[in-house]
Design a protein around this motif. Structure first.
Motif, PDB file in Angstrom:
ATOM      1  N   TRP A 179       0.833  -1.199   0.000  1.00  0.00           N
ATOM      2  CA  TRP A 179       0.000   0.000   0.000  1.00  0.00           C
ATOM      3  C   TRP A 179       0.871   1.252   0.000  1.00  0.00           C
ATOM      4  O   TRP A 179       1.950   1.269   0.582  1.00  0.00           O
ATOM      5  CB  TRP A 179      -0.894   0.015   1.238  1.00  0.00           C
ATOM      6  CG  TRP A 179      -1.876  -1.110   1.285  1.00  0.00           C
ATOM      7  CD1 TRP A 179      -1.658  -2.372   1.769  1.00  0.00           C
ATOM      8  CD2 TRP A 179      -3.225  -1.101   0.822  1.00  0.00           C
ATOM      9  NE1 TRP A 179      -2.805  -3.128   1.642  1.00  0.00           N
ATOM     10  CE2 TRP A 179      -3.779  -2.368   1.069  1.00  0.00           C
ATOM     11  CE3 TRP A 179      -4.036  -0.124   0.242  1.00  0.00           C
ATOM     12  CZ2 TRP A 179      -5.085  -2.689   0.751  1.00  0.00           C
ATOM     13  CZ3 TRP A 179      -5.337  -0.437  -0.080  1.00  0.00           C
ATOM     14  CH2 TRP A 179      -5.851  -1.708   0.172  1.00  0.00           C
ATOM     15  N   VAL A 180       0.355   2.313  -0.634  1.00  0.00           N
ATOM     16  CA  VAL A 180       1.028   3.612  -0.688  1.00  0.00           C
ATOM     17  C   VAL A 180       0.024   4.669  -0.244  1.00  0.00           C
ATOM     18  O   VAL A 180      -1.128   4.666  -0.702  1.00  0.00           O
ATOM     19  CB  VAL A 180       1.518   3.924  -2.119  1.00  0.00           C
ATOM     20  CG1 VAL A 180       2.096   5.339  -2.200  1.00  0.00           C
ATOM     21  CG2 VAL A 180       2.532   2.894  -2.595  1.00  0.00           C
ATOM     22  N   PHE A 181       0.439   5.570   0.642  1.00  0.00           N
ATOM     23  CA  PHE A 181      -0.427   6.652   1.113  1.00  0.00           C
ATOM     24  C   PHE A 181      -0.057   7.953   0.416  1.00  0.00           C
ATOM     25  O   PHE A 181       1.101   8.350   0.394  1.00  0.00           O
ATOM     26  CB  PHE A 181      -0.283   6.835   2.630  1.00  0.00           C
ATOM     27  CG  PHE A 181      -1.150   7.932   3.186  1.00  0.00           C
ATOM     28  CD1 PHE A 181      -2.512   7.729   3.366  1.00  0.00           C
ATOM     29  CD2 PHE A 181      -0.618   9.169   3.509  1.00  0.00           C
ATOM     30  CE1 PHE A 181      -3.325   8.745   3.871  1.00  0.00           C
ATOM     31  CE2 PHE A 181      -1.415  10.179   4.014  1.00  0.00           C
ATOM     32  CZ  PHE A 181      -2.778   9.959   4.187  1.00  0.00           C
ATOM     33  N   GLY A 182      -1.065   8.623  -0.160  1.00  0.00           N
ATOM     34  CA  GLY A 182      -0.873   9.923  -0.788  1.00  0.00           C
ATOM     35  C   GLY A 182      -1.690  10.981  -0.084  1.00  0.00           C
ATOM     36  O   GLY A 182      -2.851  10.744   0.261  1.00  0.00           O
ATOM     37  N   PHE A 200      -2.028   0.755 -10.066  1.00  0.00           N
ATOM     38  CA  PHE A 200      -2.460   0.220  -8.777  1.00  0.00           C
ATOM     39  C   PHE A 200      -3.700  -0.639  -8.971  1.00  0.00           C
ATOM     40  O   PHE A 200      -4.424  -0.494  -9.948  1.00  0.00           O
ATOM     41  CB  PHE A 200      -2.727   1.349  -7.771  1.00  0.00           C
ATOM     42  CG  PHE A 200      -3.646   2.417  -8.276  1.00  0.00           C
ATOM     43  CD1 PHE A 200      -5.027   2.311  -8.120  1.00  0.00           C
ATOM     44  CD2 PHE A 200      -3.141   3.534  -8.930  1.00  0.00           C
ATOM     45  CE1 PHE A 200      -5.873   3.289  -8.588  1.00  0.00           C
ATOM     46  CE2 PHE A 200      -3.984   4.524  -9.405  1.00  0.00           C
ATOM     47  CZ  PHE A 200      -5.353   4.403  -9.233  1.00  0.00           C
ATOM     48  N   ARG A 201      -3.917  -1.547  -8.040  1.00  0.00           N
ATOM     49  CA  ARG A 201      -5.077  -2.448  -8.070  1.00  0.00           C
ATOM     50  C   ARG A 201      -6.348  -1.758  -7.600  1.00  0.00           C
ATOM     51  O   ARG A 201      -7.424  -1.990  -8.108  1.00  0.00           O
ATOM     52  CB  ARG A 201      -4.840  -3.670  -7.186  1.00  0.00           C
ATOM     53  CG  ARG A 201      -3.860  -4.661  -7.732  1.00  0.00           C
ATOM     54  CD  ARG A 201      -3.809  -5.867  -6.779  1.00  0.00           C
ATOM     55  NE  ARG A 201      -2.799  -6.790  -7.172  1.00  0.00           N
ATOM     56  CZ  ARG A 201      -3.026  -7.867  -7.924  1.00  0.00           C
ATOM     57  NH1 ARG A 201      -4.221  -8.129  -8.359  1.00  0.00           N
ATOM     58  NH2 ARG A 201      -2.038  -8.670  -8.230  1.00  0.00           N
ATOM     59  N   GLU A 202      -6.214  -0.959  -6.550  1.00  0.00           N
ATOM     60  CA  GLU A 202      -7.367  -0.246  -6.010  1.00  0.00           C
ATOM     61  C   GLU A 202      -6.890   1.006  -5.303  1.00  0.00           C
ATOM     62  O   GLU A 202      -5.734   1.112  -4.901  1.00  0.00           O
ATOM     63  CB  GLU A 202      -8.195  -1.117  -5.066  1.00  0.00           C
ATOM     64  CG  GLU A 202      -7.486  -1.519  -3.788  1.00  0.00           C
ATOM     65  CD  GLU A 202      -8.355  -2.370  -2.869  1.00  0.00           C
ATOM     66  OE1 GLU A 202      -9.077  -1.785  -2.032  1.00  0.00           O
ATOM     67  OE2 GLU A 202      -8.286  -3.610  -2.997  1.00  0.00           O
ATOM     68  N   LYS A 235      -3.436   0.342  -3.401  1.00  0.00           N
ATOM     69  CA  LYS A 235      -2.947  -1.025  -3.305  1.00  0.00           C
ATOM     70  C   LYS A 235      -2.226  -1.343  -4.611  1.00  0.00           C
ATOM     71  O   LYS A 235      -2.804  -1.236  -5.696  1.00  0.00           O
ATOM     72  CB  LYS A 235      -4.099  -2.004  -3.090  1.00  0.00           C
ATOM     73  CG  LYS A 235      -3.643  -3.429  -2.842  1.00  0.00           C
ATOM     74  CD  LYS A 235      -4.849  -4.307  -2.548  1.00  0.00           C
ATOM     75  CE  LYS A 235      -4.417  -5.688  -2.076  1.00  0.00           C
ATOM     76  NZ  LYS A 235      -5.592  -6.509  -1.726  1.00  0.00           N
ATOM     77  N   VAL A 236      -0.956  -1.731  -4.490  1.00  0.00           N
ATOM     78  CA  VAL A 236      -0.096  -1.956  -5.644  1.00  0.00           C
ATOM     79  C   VAL A 236       0.324  -3.422  -5.677  1.00  0.00           C
ATOM     80  O   VAL A 236       0.599  -4.027  -4.635  1.00  0.00           O
ATOM     81  CB  VAL A 236       1.158  -1.048  -5.562  1.00  0.00           C
ATOM     82  CG1 VAL A 236       2.053  -1.237  -6.777  1.00  0.00           C
ATOM     83  CG2 VAL A 236       0.750   0.423  -5.407  1.00  0.00           C
ATOM     84  N   GLU A 261       9.640  -1.290  -9.088  1.00  0.00           N
ATOM     85  CA  GLU A 261       9.412  -0.197 -10.044  1.00  0.00           C
ATOM     86  C   GLU A 261       8.677   0.981  -9.396  1.00  0.00           C
ATOM     87  O   GLU A 261       9.065   2.139  -9.569  1.00  0.00           O
ATOM     88  CB  GLU A 261       8.600  -0.728 -11.232  1.00  0.00           C
ATOM     89  CG  GLU A 261       8.227   0.316 -12.249  1.00  0.00           C
ATOM     90  CD  GLU A 261       7.325  -0.253 -13.332  1.00  0.00           C
ATOM     91  OE1 GLU A 261       6.646   0.568 -13.988  1.00  0.00           O
ATOM     92  OE2 GLU A 261       7.282  -1.480 -13.522  1.00  0.00           O
ATOM     93  N   VAL A 262       7.629   0.699  -8.643  1.00  0.00           N
ATOM     94  CA  VAL A 262       6.836   1.768  -8.027  1.00  0.00           C
ATOM     95  C   VAL A 262       7.634   2.487  -6.941  1.00  0.00           C
ATOM     96  O   VAL A 262       7.624   3.724  -6.864  1.00  0.00           O
ATOM     97  CB  VAL A 262       5.496   1.222  -7.491  1.00  0.00           C
ATOM     98  CG1 VAL A 262       4.785   2.252  -6.627  1.00  0.00           C
ATOM     99  CG2 VAL A 262       4.608   0.787  -8.650  1.00  0.00           C
TER     100      VAL A 262
END
Length: 176
Positions: free
Chosen positions: A5-8, A20-22, A67-68, A75-76
């Motif tokens: 997961w990544v938080f923006g 991303f998936r979601e 969600k990646v 890469e991300v």
């Protein structure tokens, strides 16, 4: 590798730049969105530094959690480091993020390094608005950055009262 997961909390919310998936709204605690970073290039100059967002200690912050796929991790993360870590004013952290359904996930986040020379600290609204109003850099006027951020947040139905208060003081400046 498992999905991650990544938080923006800023432009990453509406312009992530990676697959991303979601994506869903999430909140982190212990940090808040703040105009706490001096910008010497993109939104200001060394003589007239602008202000850009950082994830600073205190409070909480609503943003987007992505969600990646695990196979995209390398890469991300490389992309995010190139995007967020060019001047090392942010530190990479994994923070608990709470999704709308109550689920807690660990999310890759970039938080403000308070020891960095570009850290502006907690500014009064009028001081922040003044600095933003008089600053311009290679990416344009600092007021455009703040007003665009507030517009995007409103479109996403995310309220940020301090950022909105700064933007309210800029509206007459931006129309001149």
């Amino acid at each position: 590798m498992d999905d991650f997961w990544v938080f923006g909390y800023g432009s990453l919310m509406w312009r992530p730049g990676f697959e991303f998936r979601e994506a869903q709204r999430g909140r982190i605690y212990g940090y808040r969105r703040a105009l706490c970073i001096h910008s010497f290039i993109h939104r200001g100059t060394p003589e007239r530094p602008g202000l850009v967002l950082g994830l600073d200690r205190g409070g909480s912050c609503t943003g987007m959690v992505f969600k990646v796929r695990g196979e995209d991790h390398e890469e991300v993360v490389a992309y995010l480091r190139a995007r967020e870590m060019t001047n090392k004013v942010y530190m990479e952290r994994h923070l608990p993020a709470y999704l709308a359904n109550g689920q807690q996930v660990e999310a890759l986040s970039f938080v403000t390094d308070r020891a960095h020379p570009q850290y502006a600290g907690a500014l009064e609204i009028d001081e922040a608005a003044h600095r933003v109003a008089v600053s311009e850099g290679q990416s344009g006027h600092n007021a455009d950055y703040v007003l665009s951020t507030v517009r995007h947040l409103r479109e996403m139905r995310i309220r940020d009262h301090l950022l909105e208060a700064v933007a309210e003081r800029l509206e007459p400046v931006s129309s001149s």
